[in-house]
Design a protein around this motif. Structure first.
Motif, mmCIF file in Angstrom:
data_model
loop_
_atom_site.group_PDB
_atom_site.id
_atom_site.type_symbol
_atom_site.label_atom_id
_atom_site.label_comp_id
_atom_site.label_asym_id
_atom_site.label_seq_id
_atom_site.Cartn_x
_atom_site.Cartn_y
_atom_site.Cartn_z
ATOM 1 N N GLU A 169 32.169 50.473 39.270
ATOM 2 C CA GLU A 169 32.968 49.244 39.305
ATOM 3 C C GLU A 169 33.169 48.695 40.715
ATOM 4 O O GLU A 169 33.465 47.501 40.867
ATOM 5 N N PHE A 170 33.046 49.523 41.741
ATOM 6 C CA PHE A 170 33.338 49.065 43.095
ATOM 7 C C PHE A 170 32.685 49.990 44.112
ATOM 8 O O PHE A 170 32.245 51.104 43.801
ATOM 9 N N PHE A 259 44.112 48.161 41.136
ATOM 10 C CA PHE A 259 43.068 47.402 40.454
ATOM 11 C C PHE A 259 42.842 47.983 39.061
ATOM 12 O O PHE A 259 42.693 49.197 38.905
ATOM 13 N N GLY A 264 39.615 43.702 36.226
ATOM 14 C CA GLY A 264 39.643 43.127 37.563
ATOM 15 C C GLY A 264 40.994 42.565 37.947
ATOM 16 O O GLY A 264 41.152 41.982 39.029
ATOM 17 N N VAL A 310 40.129 39.760 40.686
ATOM 18 C CA VAL A 310 38.848 39.785 41.387
ATOM 19 C C VAL A 310 37.723 39.619 40.377
ATOM 20 O O VAL A 310 37.844 40.016 39.209
ATOM 21 N N TRP A 382 33.561 44.367 44.836
ATOM 22 C CA TRP A 382 33.923 44.509 43.424
ATOM 23 C C TRP A 382 32.714 44.197 42.543
ATOM 24 O O TRP A 382 32.174 43.102 42.572
#
Length: 391
Positions: A169-170, A259, A264, A310, A382
């Motif tokens: 995811e990030f 987060f 998001g 995000v 992100w």
């Protein structure tokens, strides 16, 4: 390479200071390696420092101008053909945190293709075992320092979760300067239960006093987070802890974010000076929040969270006041325009490269001399959940 499981077992059974020797023995036996060496990135991310120095071997090589540094930067194997051996440089990385580079000298003419997959697994196992071994030996910690740390910096580095972290995811990375003499700047993160919690802090003062203050705040925030408290209550508990100790005589600025890895959605508490910028496409925007009191300034402060969202492809940059408030020789703050230019200029770099690149730009903006304050940059890319769709 076969029998990778045997190498992993040997690493687990080895004495903490003998991990490199275990890998060398395994590679000698399985692919006729002539020698093996491990280099770890120093705190400043400028050099790769040799673990278990051998006579006649350079104890350090630059990250930005060496074959080992090329493997470290690209996170890909890099081979150099020589008259007496093939030097294969392999990145050693754990969950996105770049530790260093393993180099194996192999016989000339060695076909590397069937070896790379197995060697990558060996490096992965080695990286995990280094993190475990650091509980019991100073060998790997000492290898990371190109010069002596101040006591304040030693305390601050011991607080950090790592320098980078990657998930589907990030991806995020952070860097502190001056790495060997930091004071109150710090960061923390934790990933669990579908959430990423990220904290950027700036404790007031210098030296040991700043380090002690930041240690108290970070551990209070961790204690509250691990108790399952809401984001606002985490800030409130840490506020109470700092106030109880200093009675308002010292405080900690903090930007606290949580987060949701699926949606998001971001919950944020802005209690002080760290700031946030977002790069979306080619547009850079400062994300402002309602200013709330730093931790420990007054008793029983109530914190109110704010929210934003995000999108996949967003890049977030977090900076301490040592970054955005640094002034040029003509009096322009780095956060006025130069930070946005640097963020656009580094948009093609992976997040692990961005904090250092921006700090180099900061030094140039400042006139090339030493910074007047410690400086922290955190970069978060992100990606979103697999099912996320940008809107």
């Amino acid at each position: 390479m076969h029998e990778i499981a045997d190498v992993e077992q040997a690493l687990r059974r080895a004495a903490p200071h003998r991990l490199v020797s275990v890998v060398e023995d395994a590679l000698r036996e399985r692919c006729d390696a002539l020698r093996v060496e491990l280099r770890l990135a120093d705190y400043g991310l400028r050099t790769l420092q040799l673990v278990e120095r051998t006579p006649g071997t350079d104890p350090s090589v630059p990250i930005h101008d060496s074959p080992q540094g090329r493997a470290f930067g690209s996170q890909e194997p890099y081979a150099v053909e020589g008259p007496s051996s093939v030097l294969l440089h392999l990145p050693v990385t754990v969950r996105g945190d770049r530790l260093g580079v393993l180099t194996a000298a192999l016989p000339p003419g060695t076909d590397l293709r069937p070896l790379l997959s197995g060697l990558a697994q060996v490096c992965d196992a080695l990286g995990h075992e280094i993190l475990v071994a650091e509980r019991d030996t100073d060998l790997y910690v000492l290898a990371r320092r190109a010069t002596r740390l101040t006591l304040a910096a030693e305390m601050q580095w011991q607080l950090l979760p790592g320098r980078s972290c990657a998930r589907p995811e990030f991806a995020l990375a952070a860097h502190l300067e001056p790495a060997y003499a930091i004071f109150g700047d710090n960061y923390d993160w934790s990933v669990s239960d579908g959430r990423l919690t990220l904290t950027v802090t700036n404790g007031m003062g210098e030296g040991i006093e700043a380090a002690l203050l930041t240690n108290l705040a970070i551990n209070a925030l961790r204690n509250a987070r691990r108790a399952g408290l809401s984001l606002a209550d985490q800030a409130a508990l840490a506020d109470q802890a700092v106030y109880a100790q200093y009675r308002g005589g010292a405080f900690v600025s903090v930007l606290l974010l949580r987060f949701d890895l699926t949606t998001g959605e971001v919950e944020a508490v802005d209690a002080g000076s760290p700031r946030l910028w977002r790069l979306r496409g080619h547009s850079v925007e400062s994300i402002g929040f309602e200013a709330q009191l730093p931790l420990g300034m007054f008793e029983d402060t109530v914190y109110v969270p704010e929210r934003f969202t995000v999108r996949p492809g967003d890049r977030l940059i977090f900076g301490s006041d040592g970054v955005y408030a640094a002034v040029s020789p003509v009096g322009e703050s780095y956060g006025d325009r130069a930070l946005a230019r640097a963020l656009r200029g580094t948009r093609l770099l992976p997040p692990t490269h961005v904090p250092q690149a921006m700090l180099r730009e900061l030094t140039a903006h400042h006139g090339g001399g030493s910074l007047e304050d410690d400086a922290l940059v955190v970069c978060l890319d992100w990606h979103g959940a697999a099912s996320s769709v940008a809107v």
